[in-house]
Design an enzyme around this catalytic site. Structure first.
Site, short mmCIF file in Angstrom:
data_model
loop_
_atom_site.label_atom_id
_atom_site.label_comp_id
_atom_site.label_asym_id
_atom_site.label_seq_id
_atom_site.Cartn_x
_atom_site.Cartn_y
_atom_site.Cartn_z
N THR A 44 0.98 -1.22 0.23
CA THR A 44 -0.01 -0.04 -0.21
C THR A 44 1.15 1.45 0.00
O THR A 44 2.15 1.28 0.75
CB THR A 44 -1.17 0.09 1.37
OG1 THR A 44 -1.56 1.28 1.26
CG2 THR A 44 -0.06 -0.16 2.41
N ASP A 45 0.14 2.63 -0.42
CA ASP A 45 0.90 3.60 -0.36
C ASP A 45 0.87 4.39 1.09
O ASP A 45 1.73 4.99 1.15
CB ASP A 45 0.48 4.57 -1.27
CG ASP A 45 -1.13 5.07 -0.93
OD1 ASP A 45 -1.97 4.05 -0.17
OD2 ASP A 45 -1.80 5.88 -1.82
N GLU A 46 0.07 3.78 1.98
CA GLU A 46 0.21 4.19 3.25
C GLU A 46 1.50 3.98 4.01
O GLU A 46 1.55 4.78 5.23
CB GLU A 46 -1.22 3.54 3.98
CG GLU A 46 -2.43 3.91 3.42
CD GLU A 46 -3.73 3.73 4.20
OE1 GLU A 46 -3.26 3.99 5.43
OE2 GLU A 46 -4.65 3.36 3.84
N TYR A 74 -2.19 -0.03 11.01
CA TYR A 74 -2.37 -1.08 9.39
C TYR A 74 -0.96 -0.72 8.97
O TYR A 74 -0.43 -1.58 8.42
CB TYR A 74 -3.61 -0.53 8.81
CG TYR A 74 -3.51 -0.82 7.34
CD1 TYR A 74 -3.21 -2.21 6.99
CD2 TYR A 74 -3.58 0.16 6.47
CE1 TYR A 74 -3.24 -2.31 5.63
CE2 TYR A 74 -3.40 0.04 5.04
CZ TYR A 74 -3.27 -1.43 4.80
OH TYR A 74 -3.21 -1.65 3.22
N LYS A 91 1.97 -3.08 7.51
CA LYS A 91 2.44 -3.36 6.07
C LYS A 91 3.73 -2.85 5.74
O LYS A 91 4.67 -3.53 4.94
CB LYS A 91 1.54 -2.61 5.23
CG LYS A 91 0.10 -3.20 5.04
CD LYS A 91 -0.13 -4.61 4.56
CE LYS A 91 -0.03 -4.55 2.99
NZ LYS A 91 0.22 -6.16 2.71
#
Length: 354
Positions: free
Chosen positions: A132-134, A158, A162
């Site tokens: 993810t970009d997060e 989260y 990741k």
């Protein structure tokens, strides 16, 4: 055969369906069927011998070893993850277990299997990790989009879990030589998305005449990627990506959340008008989530330059397809909105009334 983890979830199911529409290569699909995993997503594959479904946990090393030994996949495409920020705030332990421990278990099993391969079988094996970009943190309004070289600055349980999984994948390549690839995508939307996420939540609530909860001032910006485009990008990376590399996958569609909600409302006014009035009347501002990142944006030039991939959908075409799918699949929506789902929505948003 390829092994897909989390292939009954939103992005995983779309990937499996797209893969089998374009190829006769079988898919071994491993999914734990937690709340967001749904075999109804794969109903069209019932009786299709190219799709082998296994109900199981990526933390179960004995199961993973057995699947590698019995099916001898040429590649792993790893979607399985806990992925909702709000749920990670309420219960981070599940995210550490699945995203960190699960990825570690899968990497170790893949390494053990890969080490037994020889010749061409060993040369073509790939482990593709979907992230993810997060993991990159938050951007200011004038900051450049996230490039693959951006330092990691995760801000939620989260995204931290990741980020940890990304680091494990990188380390298993550099330490052990495991042939890995990583993709970091922006916000996905499209068919089969569980209605805890913004777009399907707004569609479901609007159709039911319920409040449309918008966090804070609604100006948090995300880059939106149609799930079909994401699946196409993953296929390109799996086929031609450089080993050990990361590829950012974005839609070139930066939009604030409030604009997304108004777009959904306007399309529903057109496609399914409400006699009570415009759907935008249901917009309700609620207290913001803790640590809510202000802006994400993906620089997807590397994957275009190296692999020739660009999204086929604009946000305008993708969101229209998405809403049309939800309107045509109201039974699916009703089935996933179980008692536990309703309890979750009340728990997360009921305390945020503002």
């Amino acid at each position: 055969m390829i092994l897909v983890t989390g292939g009954a979830g939103f992005i995983g199911a779309n990937f499996v369906l797209d893969w089998l529409r374009a190829s006769d290569e079988p898919v071994l699909n491993l999914d734990a069927l937690t709340y967001a995993g749904n075999l109804e997503n794969l109903a069209t594959l019932q009786g299709d011998g190219r799709h082998v479904f296994v109900h199981g946990d990526i933390c179960d090393r004995a199961l993973i070893d057995r699947l590698f030994a019995e099916h001898r996949p040429r590649a792993v495409v790893h979607f399985a993850a806990e992925s909702h920020v709000d749920r990670s705030i309420h219960g981070p332990g599940d995210f550490v277990r699945t995203n960190v421990e699960g990825t570690f278990t899968l990497l170790e099993a893949a390494r053990g299997y890969w080490s037994t391969l020889e010749g061409e079988e060993k040369a073509v094996f790939r482990f593709l990790h979907v992230s993810t970009d997060e993991v990159y943190g938050s951007l200011g309004p004038n900051d450049p989009p996230f490039a693959e070289t951006k330092a990691y600055e995760p801000n939620s349980p989260y995204s931290a879990s990741k980020a940890a999984s990304d680091h494990l994948v990188r380390a298993w390549h550099h330490t052990y030589g495991l042939p890995v690839l990583t993709t970091n995508c922006s916000n996905n939307y499209g068919p089969y998305q569980f209605p805890e996420k913004l777009i399907p939540l707004m569609i479901a609530n609007a159709l039911a005449g319920k409040a449309l909860p918008v966090y804070g001032d609604g100006r948090n910006v995300r880059d939106w990627l149609y799930v079909g485009d994401h699946c196409a990008a993953i296929r390109e990376v799996l086929a031609r990506g450089r080993l050990g590399e990361t590829y950012n996958v974005g839609g070139w569609n930066e939009k604030p959340n409030l604009e997304i909600v108004h777009t959904v409302c306007a399309l529903l006014d057109e496609l399914r008008p409400d006699p009570a009035g415009p759907h935008a009347r249901l917009i309700t501002y609620v207290a913001d989530r803790p640590g809510h990142d202000r802006r994400y944006a993906i620089d997807a030039r590397k994957i275009e330059r190296e692999l020739g991939w660009r999204p086929a959908e604009t946000f305008e075409t993708g969101i229209r397809k998405t809403i049309a799918w939800y309107l045509a699949n109201q039974d699916w929506v009703a089935h996933v909105q179980s008692g536990s789902y309703r309890e979750w929505v009340e728990r997360n948003y009921g305390e945020r009334r503002a």
